[in-house]
Enzyme design. Sequence first.
Site, PDB file in Angstrom:
ATOM      1  N   ASP A  21       0.616  -1.311   0.169  1.00 12.82           N
ATOM      2  CA  ASP A  21       0.072   0.245  -0.124  1.00 12.82           C
ATOM      3  C   ASP A  21       1.237   1.180  -0.412  1.00 12.82           C
ATOM      4  O   ASP A  21       0.167   1.999   0.886  1.00 12.82           O
ATOM      5  CB  ASP A  21      -0.712   0.309   1.149  1.00 12.82           C
ATOM      6  CG  ASP A  21      -1.576  -1.522   1.590  1.00 12.82           C
ATOM      7  OD1 ASP A  21      -1.809  -1.829   0.701  1.00 12.82           O
ATOM      8  OD2 ASP A  21      -1.976  -1.526   2.138  1.00 12.82           O
ATOM      9  N   GLU A 203     -12.062  -0.230  -3.258  1.00 10.81           N
ATOM     10  CA  GLU A 203     -10.437  -0.671  -2.356  1.00 10.81           C
ATOM     11  C   GLU A 203      -9.486   0.437  -3.397  1.00 10.81           C
ATOM     12  O   GLU A 203      -9.143   0.135  -4.134  1.00 10.81           O
ATOM     13  CB  GLU A 203     -10.364  -2.115  -1.343  1.00 10.81           C
ATOM     14  CG  GLU A 203      -8.983  -2.383  -2.490  1.00 10.81           C
ATOM     15  CD  GLU A 203      -8.831  -3.555  -0.748  1.00 10.81           C
ATOM     16  OE1 GLU A 203      -9.809  -3.771  -0.206  1.00 10.81           O
ATOM     17  OE2 GLU A 203      -7.717  -4.194  -1.774  1.00 10.81           O
TER      18      GLU A 203
END
Lengths: 327, 327
Positions: A21, A203
């Site tokens: 991420d 997401e």
Amino acid sequence: MNQLNYKKTQYNEPFISQRADPYVTRDDEGRYLFTASVPAYDEIILRRSETLDGLKDSAEKTIWKKHDKGIMSQHIWAPEIHKVFGEWYIYFAASDVDDIWALRPYVLHCKGSDPMTDEWEECGQMQRCDEDEFSFNDFSLDMTVFENKGHWYAIWAEKVNIGKKISNLYIAEMESATKLKTPQTLLTAPDFDWERIGFWVNEGPGIIRHNGKIFMTYSASSTGVCYAVGLLSISEDDEILNPHAWTKSRLPVLSTDMNMGILGPGHNSFTTITENDGSETDVVIYHARQYDEIEGDPLYDPNRHAYRMKVLWDKYGCPIFDIHNNF
Amino acid sequence: MNQLNYKKTQYNEPFISQRADPYVTRDDEGRYLFTASVPAYDEIILRRSETLDGLKDSAEKTIWKKHDKGIMSQHIWAPEIHKVFGEWYIYFAASDVDDIWALRPYVLHCKGSDPMTDEWEECGQMQRCDEDEFSFNDFSLDMTVFENKGHWYAIWAEKVNIGKKISNLYIAEMESATKLKTPQTLLTAPDFDWERIGFWVNEGPGIIRHNGKIFMTYSASSTGVCYAVGLLSISEDDEILNPHAWTKSRLPVLSTDMNMGILGPGHNSFTTITENDGSETDVVIYHARQYDEIEGDPLYDPNRHAYRMKVLWDKYGCPIFDIHNNF
């Protein structure tokens, strides 16, 4: 570590190893700031460098550690550092050691102007607006924020349904760095086959702008080899809170390439580099694995590495994500 | 009965009194079939007439009654009669007297070719496809079906979220009259202010076609004075299961008109009438109240009446819903 099908190519040398991420932004002086999920999911780290290259080896500072119990004590995920309304904030997701899937978005605030040296304070959970009865009731994470024409917006992932759940992306305007101004609006749901492999997931939103348009990338499906990046776009003059003013691409714009050894690319952010001629080139920072045969839960396999790729633009003004442009 | 603000106009004389969620279709001989929710929510009725006018006073036959207990024992709502794959079916929603908000879509099948005289049998709950883990898990109702280019599609309302819920509309292709072929796809959610008054609701889908386009009306917000009709459209050549191929109108196309005495119009269906010159005119059948000051739960106020209105088409091929065209 199982690397049965690891394949070394010139394109899959990690930019930064074991950082998932990955989030990169530049400060007002043009320096690069980096944060990411660490494999133990137990702290928030920052790196700073004069150059993008420099982030690879620059010292990492822990600016916050998870609590021992209660909220923010487990699964410290996907931090992003943003300068919002003139001050530094970090948005991240966390759960509770006694309720490990109770993910919610939380906020940290830097009390000074230097995110590497000044103190960070907790602002608690991101707050919905008073009339909103729906946001952050369930598994919610991956909040990003952006500004357009003087208004700030937050986008985040949140799950709905009973039993097995569906992760959608929602948008709302922000009243402050820590509170929303409007109720949630559903921006995108997993509509297509490639968004529904393993789990139905949208997401990891990321924002990039080009020629008067705002593009939002997002990640779809389970976090395995099927993980892929999709794209929405809108004119910056259009109604940002109207999901029907956004255009959703029918196909993913970045997905696994077994030959390149880039597996499950996703959860990206955007930055820029300054070329020798002074021009700015857009860069996407994303994570991927070099193998897909994982022993145990992929979530606890540490080898999601940060990669970087130059973003090209086609003649229609749409971004091109091509692993050949990894560098 | 509280009719404090009842106002009699030439436009709000009911077509059929105390029949909500009115559904009209024509059989192969051009005759009109009518069904609707009755105020006691305890049975499914049918009327048949050679003319649309004739439905007003034609005999009503109860073709099915609610069970004493278990599924289909409470809240018999919004039946629709469709000829699907060549046979007559009725889609309706029902709950359980011991779980009165456990609404689910159910199906009846006519064993013969005459829906007024032949026997009806129960087919149980509408079935999702085997890979679909999401549909009909929660409050779900208002199923309608339509055919396009040899494929049958179902659209229904289903609620999501924890605590207070949001009613969205979903679409899937049908494998048979009683089972879906594909997993659900989210078609429309309550995105705009006018869809979020009281409750966040999209429900009551209705299909009408015109010049190569498919239009879907739906009802939004709570079933009070704020209830209103919205519109989606798609080319019949486009990808019906891609929600991004549909265009959603930013504003409602039919809403309360206090001067006309039409309050909370919604949950409509479509039919046609044959004019004296042999041409066909589109007609929308919808329900509304003549007052908005209701004592007790509006759901149990019997005075949602069926109205009818000619549908005009503008120069862009879009439908016009104007209470002046009530007849």
